[in-house]
Design an enzyme around this catalytic site. Structure first.
Site, PDB file in Angstrom:
ATOM      1  N   SER A 172     -24.562 -36.236 -33.339  1.00  0.00           N
ATOM      2  CA  SER A 172     -23.487 -36.680 -32.568  1.00  0.00           C
ATOM      3  C   SER A 172     -22.244 -36.709 -33.329  1.00  0.00           C
ATOM      4  O   SER A 172     -22.029 -36.890 -34.499  1.00  0.00           O
ATOM      5  CB  SER A 172     -23.899 -38.102 -32.092  1.00  0.00           C
ATOM      6  OG  SER A 172     -22.621 -38.734 -31.428  1.00  0.00           O
TER       7      SER A 172
ATOM      8  N   TYR B 215     -25.179 -46.436 -34.463  1.00  0.00           N
ATOM      9  CA  TYR B 215     -25.406 -45.146 -33.730  1.00  0.00           C
ATOM     10  C   TYR B 215     -24.989 -43.931 -34.925  1.00  0.00           C
ATOM     11  O   TYR B 215     -25.556 -42.980 -35.139  1.00  0.00           O
ATOM     12  CB  TYR B 215     -25.063 -44.996 -32.395  1.00  0.00           C
ATOM     13  CG  TYR B 215     -25.188 -43.573 -31.688  1.00  0.00           C
ATOM     14  CD1 TYR B 215     -26.492 -43.370 -31.213  1.00  0.00           C
ATOM     15  CD2 TYR B 215     -24.107 -42.808 -31.410  1.00  0.00           C
ATOM     16  CE1 TYR B 215     -26.841 -42.255 -30.317  1.00  0.00           C
ATOM     17  CE2 TYR B 215     -24.261 -41.540 -30.660  1.00  0.00           C
ATOM     18  CZ  TYR B 215     -25.769 -41.258 -30.296  1.00  0.00           C
ATOM     19  OH  TYR B 215     -26.017 -40.286 -29.582  1.00  0.00           O
TER      20      TYR B 215
ATOM     21  N   LYS C 268     -27.016 -41.102 -36.821  1.00  0.00           N
ATOM     22  CA  LYS C 268     -26.755 -39.703 -36.474  1.00  0.00           C
ATOM     23  C   LYS C 268     -26.306 -39.014 -37.759  1.00  0.00           C
ATOM     24  O   LYS C 268     -26.462 -37.651 -37.649  1.00  0.00           O
ATOM     25  CB  LYS C 268     -25.808 -39.582 -35.352  1.00  0.00           C
ATOM     26  CG  LYS C 268     -26.055 -39.917 -33.954  1.00  0.00           C
ATOM     27  CD  LYS C 268     -27.615 -39.239 -33.670  1.00  0.00           C
ATOM     28  CE  LYS C 268     -28.202 -39.564 -32.087  1.00  0.00           C
ATOM     29  NZ  LYS C 268     -29.526 -38.888 -32.101  1.00  0.00           N
TER      30      LYS C 268
END
Length: 302
Positions: free
Chosen positions: A154, A167, A171
């Site tokens: 991401s 997150y 990622k």
């Protein structure tokens, strides 16, 4: 015009395939001839709960157009569940050619408000939930001298995004995994790439206005994934995809400057900052050995 990309006779596992991007990946692989294992725990966006209905619904869609698929509800973080996912696939079809590691959750909070459990849960699903299925299929693919893997990264990891430290960390971790496995899999024709999607899914529906989400349909990302798991795929690529646009992301290192070894100081680094960060001569390296060779050349005056 080259031949169409087909997966006849191949077997694919897609995790997180009960909806959103994973569903679209599973459908398209099946349309192109792959036998597909639709894996989804069926939990909520934050990872709680579980139901096999979403995965079964995707299987029904595939069977409706004449494709072959089975559903599997294992959590990608559960060792026994992942082992059963792979065993079920091998028992059913005898091989595994493709793994798309797509499963994910969100627990967005600023660092001040984030609990350790929020960080751990996201790392478990995105990092261990990528590593465990890869580990489970890795030797199968090596023995076949064929395998294609896509991990899901991401922009939140590569560039940062407010409220997504958990997150973003996860990622970037999967890119580190990819960068090593592209080297380890090379001699056995096991290729691994990363997709960095921008798409309207359950995980993004509250982050953007409806008119933007309409342009970010998951099916605008899937063609990139299909290419990355094809026979002619590259390896070690980070493909950014969204709204029909595709781009390659790379990590570059500047040419830098050699300041010597004796009497180095923080002030020298400060005063050389413009030269250290100058863009001319910057390179994207395929592996750490190439990057190390650059430093040896500098030490030798090359």
């Amino acid at each position: 015009m080259a031949d169409d990309i087909r997966f006849d006779g191949q077997v694919a596992i897609v995790t997180g395939a009960g909806g959103g991007l994973g569903r679209q990946h599973a459908l398209e692989l099946a349309r192109r001839g792959a036998k597909v294992v639709v894996n989804d725990l069926g939990g909520s966006v934050d990872g709680s709960g579980g139901s096999s209905e979403a995965a079964k619904a995707v299987v029904a869609e595939i069977e409706a157009f004449g494709g072959e698929a089975i559903a599997h509800g294992a959590s990608v973080t559960d060792d026994a569940g992942v082992a059963d996912l792979v065993k079920t696939t091998i028992d059913k079809w005898g091989r595994i050619d493709i793994l798309v590691a797509n499963a994910g959750i969100l627990r967005d909070r600023t660092l001040t408000k984030m609990e350790l459990a929020d960080f751990e849960a996201v790392i478990q699903v995105h990092v261990f939930g990528t590593f465990k299925p890869i580990k489970a299929v890795w030797d199968i693919m090596k023995a076949q001298n064929y395998g294609r893997i896509v991990v899901t990264t991401s922009s939140s990891g590569m560039y940062g995004n407010f409220g997504q430290s958990n997150y973003g960390a996860a990622k970037m971790a999967v890119l580190g995994l990819m960068n090593t496995l592209k080297l380890e899999g090379a001699k056995n024709n096991v290729k691994i790439n990363a997709i960095s999607p921008v798409a309207a899914t359950r995980m993004t529906e509250g982050l953007m206005p409806p008119e933007v989400l309409e342009k970010l349909k998951p099916e605008y990302v899937t063609p990139g994934v299909v290419y990355l798991v094809s026979e002619d795929a590259p390896t070690g690529a980070i493909l950014t995809a969204g709204a029909g646009a595709f781009a390659l992301s790379r990590i570059f290192e500047t040419e830098g400057v050699y300041l010597g070894e004796g009497g180095l100081s923080a002030e020298e680094v400060r005063d050389s900052w413009e030269q250290i960060t100058a863009e001319p001569g910057q390179q994207a390296y395929f592996n750490g050995g190439e990057q190390g060779q650059k430093f040896f050349r500098k030490l030798g005056g090359g």
